[in-house]
Design an enzyme around this catalytic site. Sequence first.
Site, PDB file in Angstrom:
ATOM      1  N   SER A 241       0.759  -1.078   0.091  1.00  0.00           N
ATOM      2  CA  SER A 241       0.299   0.205  -0.039  1.00  0.00           C
ATOM      3  C   SER A 241       0.775   1.144  -0.470  1.00  0.00           C
ATOM      4  CB  SER A 241      -1.416   0.065   1.240  1.00  0.00           C
ATOM      5  OG  SER A 241      -1.736  -1.219   1.388  1.00  0.00           O
TER       6      SER A 241
ATOM      7  N   HIS B  87      -0.997  -2.340  -7.169  1.00  0.00           N
ATOM      8  CA  HIS B  87      -2.107  -2.421  -6.335  1.00  0.00           C
ATOM      9  C   HIS B  87      -2.837  -2.322  -5.831  1.00  0.00           C
ATOM     10  CE1 HIS B  87      -3.210   0.920  -2.550  1.00  0.00           C
ATOM     11  NE2 HIS B  87      -2.735  -0.263  -2.344  1.00  0.00           N
TER      12      HIS B  87
ATOM     13  N   GLU C   9      -3.668  -0.552  -9.338  1.00  0.00           N
ATOM     14  CA  GLU C   9      -2.368   0.641  -9.508  1.00  0.00           C
ATOM     15  C   GLU C   9      -1.025   0.177 -10.230  1.00  0.00           C
ATOM     16  OE1 GLU C   9      -4.050   4.574  -6.753  1.00  0.00           O
ATOM     17  OE2 GLU C   9      -2.683   2.778  -5.525  1.00  0.00           O
TER      18      GLU C   9
END
Length: 415
Positions: free
Chosen positions: A119, A140, A152
Site C-alpha cells: 500500500s 496495488h 494501480e
Amino acid sequence: MKFYKAAVVGAGAMGSGIAQVLSQAGLQVVLKDIEAGYVEKGLANIKRMYDSRVKKEVLTQAEADSHFAKIKGTTGFDGFDEVDLVIEAALEQIEVKLKVFQELDKICPAHAILATNTSALSVSEIASATKRPDKVVGMHFFNPAHVMKLVEVIPGVKTSEETVNAAIDLCRTMQKNPVKVEECPGFLVNRLLFPYLNEALYVLQEGKHGPEEIDKAAVDFGLPMGPLTLLDMTGVDVCFHVNQFLSAQYGLRFKTSPLLQKLVDNGFLGQKSGAGIYQHTPGKIYGKDEKRELNPSLAKLLSEIKIDSGSSSKGGVFDVYRIILPMFNEAVYALQEKVVAVNDVDMAMADGTGLKRGLLSLAKEKSLSFCYDRLIEYSNSHGERFHPAWYLGKLANAQIHDFSELAPAPVASVH
Ligand SMILES: NC(=O)c1ccc[n+]([C@@H]2O[C@H](COP(=O)([O-])OP(=O)(O)OC[C@H]3O[C@@H](n4cnc5c(N)ncnc54)[C@H](O)[C@@H]3O)[C@@H](O)[C@H]2O)c1
C-alpha cells in the site's frame, strides 16, 4: 506476455481475493502462507467468493468448481519453480517484503514477474532485494480485491516497460482497470483520499457541523459513503498511520488533525473497536437514511481540543468544497509531478473510491479559477494546508477551463 501459472504470497484479506481473481481469469494459482491454518482460512474465503458468484448467477456451479480447483495451497514453495508471475500480499513490513522477494528471486524462473501489493512501501526498495529489479512492479489492488476494479500499476526505478505492459495486460485479463502511477507516497488514490478524510475531521472539531451532516454532504456530492463513515470502516488507527506517513512525506497539506490523534489515543478505532466517530453494534447495518448513533464520548473529546474555526467560516449549510477541494488540489499536485495521466485520474477515483462524478471534471463544472480562488480563501481562513498547487494557478491564469483541453497527457495513458 502470456501468464499460465501464478503464485500469491499471503493468504489474508488481499491475497485470497487476488488468488480468486487470478483463478477466475484461467490461471493456475499457488497460494502460500506461513501456517497451514492461514492457508485453509484463505481457501475457505475464496470458496465463499465463488459461492456468492454462483448465488448471484454470475457463474454456474461447474464453472466455480473448475476455477476453484485451479488453486493449490502451500506453506512451502511447491510449484514456484514453474510460475510466470508472483503477487506478494504478505504483511506491510519492509523486512518481511525484502525477505520474501529475496526468496522468490532464488526460486522462481528467470522470466517470472514479481509484483507487490504494497500500500505504501517503496517498490524500488523491494526490487533491490532481487537480481531482477527490471521484473519487479507494484500492483496495488483495492479492498475487497475480488470486487474492486482498480489496480494501480507502479513501476520502480528499474522496472522495464515490458514488465509494466505485462502487468497492465494481466489486469485486463483479470477484468480489472489498470492505471499506471509513478512511484510516490500513497500512489494515487490514497494520496488523494487522505486530505479529504483529514479535512472532514478538522471541520468536525470546529464544532459547527456534525458527523452526519458532513457525511451526507459527501454522499450528495457523489461519494458512496461519507468520510467519517469511511474512517470508522477502514479503522481509525490505520488511517492515522497512513496520514502520519503522508504528512511526513508531503508536509503541511497532510497535517494530521488533532481529532484523529485523540480518537486513536482513546482507543476509538472505529467499527472494529465498537466506536469511532459513530457507535457500532456488531452485525447492525444502517439503512441509507437511518439515523446513526454517535460515539457518546465524542462531545467530550471535541471539547478537549482547542478549536480554531477560521475567520471566514460561515456555519449554516456545510460547504462540501471544503473537503472536496483538498482532494482536487492533491490531484493537481500529482499532475504537476507527472505521477499520472490526466485522463486516468477520474477513472481511478471512480474505480478506487466509487466517486460517481469526475474529480477533475469539477474544473469544467465550476471553472478552474473557482477552485483556485476557493483554495486561496480556505488557505487564508484555515491554514497553509489548502495552498493551491502551482500548476493550478498556472492553468487558471492561462484561461484553461477544462483538463480535457490539456494535450498531450503528461504520462502516456494506458487506456
Ligand atoms: N487490506 C487492505 O485494505 C489493503 C489494500 C491494498 C493493499 N494492501 C496490502 O496488501 C498486503 C496484505 O494485506 P492484507 O490486508 O491482506 O493483510 P492480512 O493480514 O489480512 O494478510 C497477510 C497474510 O500474509 C501472511 N504472511 C506474513 N508473512 C508471510 C510470509 N513471509 N510468507 C507468506 N505469507 C506471509 C500472514 O500470515 C497473513 O495471512 C499488505 O502489504 C497491505 O498493505 C492491503
